[in-house]
Scaffold this active site. Structure first.
Site, PDB file in Angstrom:
ATOM      1  N   HIS A 290      -1.139   9.757 -19.103  1.00 44.25           N
ATOM      2  CA  HIS A 290      -1.195   8.549 -18.251  1.00 44.25           C
ATOM      3  C   HIS A 290      -1.474   8.976 -16.810  1.00 44.25           C
ATOM      4  O   HIS A 290      -0.577   9.433 -16.109  1.00 44.25           O
ATOM      5  CB  HIS A 290       0.117   7.763 -18.315  1.00 44.25           C
ATOM      6  CG  HIS A 290       0.092   6.474 -17.556  1.00 44.25           C
ATOM      7  ND1 HIS A 290       0.528   5.269 -18.087  1.00 44.25           N
ATOM      8  CD2 HIS A 290      -0.324   6.164 -16.303  1.00 44.25           C
ATOM      9  CE1 HIS A 290       0.389   4.308 -17.203  1.00 44.25           C
ATOM     10  NE2 HIS A 290      -0.118   4.825 -16.093  1.00 44.25           N
TER      11      HIS A 290
ATOM     12  N   HIS B 161      -3.768   8.194 -13.026  1.00 49.24           N
ATOM     13  CA  HIS B 161      -4.693   7.453 -12.146  1.00 49.24           C
ATOM     14  C   HIS B 161      -5.366   8.450 -11.208  1.00 49.24           C
ATOM     15  O   HIS B 161      -4.676   9.206 -10.518  1.00 49.24           O
ATOM     16  CB  HIS B 161      -3.937   6.432 -11.294  1.00 49.24           C
ATOM     17  CG  HIS B 161      -3.176   5.430 -12.104  1.00 49.24           C
ATOM     18  ND1 HIS B 161      -3.720   4.218 -12.492  1.00 49.24           N
ATOM     19  CD2 HIS B 161      -1.926   5.462 -12.624  1.00 49.24           C
ATOM     20  CE1 HIS B 161      -2.817   3.541 -13.208  1.00 49.24           C
ATOM     21  NE2 HIS B 161      -1.722   4.276 -13.307  1.00 49.24           N
TER      22      HIS B 161
ATOM     23  N   ARG C 272      -8.343   7.203  -9.487  1.00 42.26           N
ATOM     24  CA  ARG C 272      -9.165   6.342  -8.616  1.00 42.26           C
ATOM     25  C   ARG C 272     -10.644   6.705  -8.760  1.00 42.26           C
ATOM     26  O   ARG C 272     -11.074   7.222  -9.768  1.00 42.26           O
ATOM     27  CB  ARG C 272      -8.699   6.424  -7.151  1.00 42.26           C
ATOM     28  CG  ARG C 272      -7.181   6.352  -6.935  1.00 42.26           C
ATOM     29  CD  ARG C 272      -6.512   5.188  -7.627  1.00 42.26           C
ATOM     30  NE  ARG C 272      -5.085   5.100  -7.290  1.00 42.26           N
ATOM     31  CZ  ARG C 272      -4.217   4.349  -7.950  1.00 42.26           C
ATOM     32  NH1 ARG C 272      -4.580   3.636  -9.001  1.00 42.26           N
ATOM     33  NH2 ARG C 272      -2.959   4.298  -7.584  1.00 42.26           N
TER      34      ARG C 272
ATOM     35  N   ASN D  60      -7.736   1.016 -14.131  1.00 41.88           N
ATOM     36  CA  ASN D  60      -7.502  -0.073 -13.142  1.00 41.88           C
ATOM     37  C   ASN D  60      -8.187   0.198 -11.805  1.00 41.88           C
ATOM     38  O   ASN D  60      -7.563   0.221 -10.762  1.00 41.88           O
ATOM     39  CB  ASN D  60      -5.996  -0.326 -12.952  1.00 41.88           C
ATOM     40  CG  ASN D  60      -5.228   0.887 -12.436  1.00 41.88           C
ATOM     41  OD1 ASN D  60      -5.620   2.026 -12.663  1.00 41.88           O
ATOM     42  ND2 ASN D  60      -4.131   0.632 -11.745  1.00 41.88           N
TER      43      ASN D  60
ATOM     44  N   LYS E 261      -6.170  -0.388 -22.529  1.00 40.81           N
ATOM     45  CA  LYS E 261      -4.967  -0.586 -21.713  1.00 40.81           C
ATOM     46  C   LYS E 261      -4.687  -2.065 -21.477  1.00 40.81           C
ATOM     47  O   LYS E 261      -5.561  -2.807 -21.013  1.00 40.81           O
ATOM     48  CB  LYS E 261      -5.162   0.125 -20.365  1.00 40.81           C
ATOM     49  CG  LYS E 261      -3.980   0.011 -19.412  1.00 40.81           C
ATOM     50  CD  LYS E 261      -2.772   0.788 -19.918  1.00 40.81           C
ATOM     51  CE  LYS E 261      -1.541   0.518 -19.069  1.00 40.81           C
ATOM     52  NZ  LYS E 261      -1.450   1.350 -17.900  1.00 40.81           N
TER      53      LYS E 261
ATOM     54  N   HIS F  28       1.320  -1.580 -20.163  1.00 39.58           N
ATOM     55  CA  HIS F  28       2.209  -1.677 -18.999  1.00 39.58           C
ATOM     56  C   HIS F  28       3.197  -2.787 -19.354  1.00 39.58           C
ATOM     57  O   HIS F  28       2.865  -3.963 -19.287  1.00 39.58           O
ATOM     58  CB  HIS F  28       1.448  -1.999 -17.708  1.00 39.58           C
ATOM     59  CG  HIS F  28       2.372  -2.121 -16.530  1.00 39.58           C
ATOM     60  ND1 HIS F  28       2.405  -1.198 -15.506  1.00 39.58           N
ATOM     61  CD2 HIS F  28       3.332  -3.034 -16.241  1.00 39.58           C
ATOM     62  CE1 HIS F  28       3.356  -1.536 -14.643  1.00 39.58           C
ATOM     63  NE2 HIS F  28       3.918  -2.652 -15.055  1.00 39.58           N
TER      64      HIS F  28
ATOM     65  N   HIS G 258       5.034   4.616 -19.381  1.00 39.53           N
ATOM     66  CA  HIS G 258       6.022   4.834 -18.305  1.00 39.53           C
ATOM     67  C   HIS G 258       7.309   4.022 -18.484  1.00 39.53           C
ATOM     68  O   HIS G 258       7.669   3.206 -17.643  1.00 39.53           O
ATOM     69  CB  HIS G 258       5.417   4.582 -16.922  1.00 39.53           C
ATOM     70  CG  HIS G 258       4.632   3.313 -16.724  1.00 39.53           C
ATOM     71  ND1 HIS G 258       5.027   2.090 -17.198  1.00 39.53           N
ATOM     72  CD2 HIS G 258       3.467   3.085 -16.067  1.00 39.53           C
ATOM     73  CE1 HIS G 258       4.137   1.185 -16.843  1.00 39.53           C
ATOM     74  NE2 HIS G 258       3.182   1.756 -16.157  1.00 39.53           N
TER      75      HIS G 258
ATOM     76  N   LEU H  85       5.856   1.106  -9.944  1.00 47.94           N
ATOM     77  CA  LEU H  85       6.136   0.139 -11.011  1.00 47.94           C
ATOM     78  C   LEU H  85       5.971   0.821 -12.364  1.00 47.94           C
ATOM     79  O   LEU H  85       5.047   1.617 -12.517  1.00 47.94           O
ATOM     80  CB  LEU H  85       5.187  -1.058 -10.896  1.00 47.94           C
ATOM     81  CG  LEU H  85       5.502  -1.982  -9.701  1.00 47.94           C
ATOM     82  CD1 LEU H  85       4.377  -2.981  -9.482  1.00 47.94           C
ATOM     83  CD2 LEU H  85       6.832  -2.699  -9.898  1.00 47.94           C
TER      84      LEU H  85
ATOM     85  N   ASP I  92       1.786   9.180 -14.785  1.00 48.95           N
ATOM     86  CA  ASP I  92       1.528   7.988 -13.974  1.00 48.95           C
ATOM     87  C   ASP I  92       1.349   8.371 -12.508  1.00 48.95           C
ATOM     88  O   ASP I  92       1.719   7.598 -11.617  1.00 48.95           O
ATOM     89  CB  ASP I  92       2.641   6.941 -14.137  1.00 48.95           C
ATOM     90  CG  ASP I  92       2.232   5.573 -13.592  1.00 48.95           C
ATOM     91  OD1 ASP I  92       1.029   5.334 -13.420  1.00 48.95           O
ATOM     92  OD2 ASP I  92       3.134   4.765 -13.320  1.00 48.95           O
TER      93      ASP I  92
HETATM   94  C1  NCD Z   1      -0.084   2.287 -10.719  1.00 47.80           C
HETATM   95  C2  NCD Z   1      -1.288   2.335  -9.771  1.00 47.80           C
HETATM   96  O1  NCD Z   1      -1.106   2.492  -8.555  1.00 47.80           O
HETATM   97  O2  NCD Z   1      -2.421   2.240 -10.253  1.00 47.80           O
HETATM   98  N1  NCD Z   1       1.098   2.086  -9.926  1.00 47.80           N
HETATM   99  C3  NCD Z   1       2.382   2.350 -10.299  1.00 47.80           C
HETATM  100  O3  NCD Z   1       3.303   2.061  -9.514  1.00 47.80           O
HETATM  101  N2  NCD Z   1       2.674   2.899 -11.443  1.00 47.80           N
HETATM  102  C4  NCD Z   1      -0.279   1.214 -11.735  1.00 47.80           C
HETATM  103  C5  NCD Z   1       0.624   1.301 -12.944  1.00 47.80           C
HETATM  104  O4  NCD Z   1       0.647   2.310 -13.647  1.00 47.80           O
HETATM  105  O5  NCD Z   1       1.344   0.345 -13.214  1.00 47.80           O
HETATM  106 ZN    ZN Z   2      -0.081   3.891 -14.312  1.00 50.79          ZN
HETATM  107 ZN    ZN Z   3       1.624   0.664 -15.276  1.00 49.57          ZN
END
Ligand code: NCD
Ligand code: ZN
Ligand code: ZN
Length: 355
Positions: free
Chosen positions: A24, A26, A28, A52, A110, A147, A185, A230, A258
């Protein structure tokens, strides 16, 4: 922080484990992606890349373009494998699932409940609208990553994960008993119990920050915007339940950082973004959590074996070695034209990758 204090007299001073994967992540897009992807590529064999972006990665075509951007950023000599995902919307056609499977590059779909988290506005408003698509995923064996938080104003933010289980997840799992589901998560003992009691089609990722911190680390002595993510950090009893599950050796639980970088100014503001940046020291932070729980012998299973088992992939073929060695985390890391504040900025981490 609820880490550190323990004596390390009978724990090993170094540990070699099969190279981990991050299920998991991110990273960007654009210049920010170029800044953060090397951290994960250095530690992990593979990572599930979250979709996302703005606009979100809703089609296989977009995922192909995104994956190419990642390969370009990594350069020719990298063996790192970005495993791509599709962002589910109310109108994702079942046909898109066939396209995704045929492409060979999509590992999962997702589900973001609309409004639940960063860039989730295009997410799902009513899961019933997605039933034909979920049916196709079940048939073709494409996992659903969730999520798991409800978004109703009247549900307390600390109860949103539990409400999601009761109001949504139980129905999804009942209606699609052979759909692979990863509850992403997880942050509560309720989620741990749900996953343990569900069939082998249901698994969960757990972040390092939810193993190392509770909500006091966000709120006591002043609000810490860099500890806001989150699902939000929960009370200590939940952290303990997560740690117990993680260290239990149960193969339903695996590593998903995450890691969610946001620029410093988007975190330190009147309405700060959710997400912590941990990829720079992902396995080191997990090692610290396992060490605190006297469970270093279970780290490899969680970080390197359980994920591939669930996704039906081979484990990585090489190893990494971690050493017990305190090092100080930089105050910030470059993030495109901006900076990102890492977890533990200016503080220490007890473990370090040596090879
Ligand atoms: C994640 C993000 O910033 O893309 N933020 C987070 O607090 N975990 C989004 C997510 O995984 O929910
Ligand atoms: Zn995430
Ligand atoms: Zn999430």
């Amino acid at each position: 922080m609820s880490n550190s204090q323990k004596s390390s007299s009978h724990s090993p001073s170094s540990i070699s484990i099969i190279r981990p994967d991050d299920w998991h992540l991110h990273i960007r897009d654009g210049a920010g992606l170029k800044s953060v992807i090397p951290f994960t590529a250095r530690q992990c064999g593979r990572a599930i890349i979250m979709p996302n972006l703005t606009p979100p990665v809703t089609t296989t075509r977009r995922a192909q373009t995104y994956q190419q951007t990642i390969f370009d950023a990594l350069g020719k000599n990298s063996d790192f494998q970005p495993l791509m995902t599709l962002y589910l919307t109310d109108s994702t056609p079942a046909e898109e699932i066939k396209t995704a499977i045929n492409s060979g590059i999509i590992s999962a779909v997702k589900l973001y409940p609309a409004g639940a988290t960063t860039n989730s506005d295009a997410g799902v408003t009513d899961i019933k609208k997605c039933y034909q698509t979920l049916e196709m995923m079940q048939k073709l064996g494409l996992p659903l990553l969730v999520h798991g938080e409800v978004t109703h104003q009247d549900i307390d933010i600390f109860d949103r994960e539990k409400s999601f289980i009761d109001q949504r997840l139980e129905l999804i799992v009942r209606d699609f008993p052979e759909l692979k589901v990863v509850f992403e998560h997880i942050t509560t003992s309720d989620a741990v119990d749900f996953v343990i009691e569900s069939s082998s089609y249901v698994a969960a990722t757990i972040t390092a920050h939810h193993l190392l911190m509770n909500r006091n680390d966000m709120l006591v002595g002043g609000i810490k915007p860099h500890h806001y993510c989150l699902p939000v950090l929960k009370r200590e009893t939940h952290r303990e339940a997560l740690m117990k599950a993680t260290a239990s050796g149960n193969n339903k639980f695996f590593m998903g950082t995450d890691s969610a970088p946001h620029s410093k100014h988007n975190k330190e503001t009147a309405c700060g973004c959710a997400g912590m940046f941990t990829a720079f020291a992902a396995i080191e932070l997990y090692a610290e959590a396992f060490d605190n729980a006297d469970a270093l012998d279970k780290l490899e299973q969680f970080s390197s074996l359980n994920g591939p088992l669930f996704y039906g992939l081979a484990v990585n073929s090489d190893k990494i070695t971690l050493q017990r060695e305190k090092w100080t985390v930089p105050e910030s890391y470059k993030f495109g034209d901006d900076v990102v504040i890492p977890l533990r900025a200016g503080q220490t981490i007890n473990w370090k990758i040596v090879s």
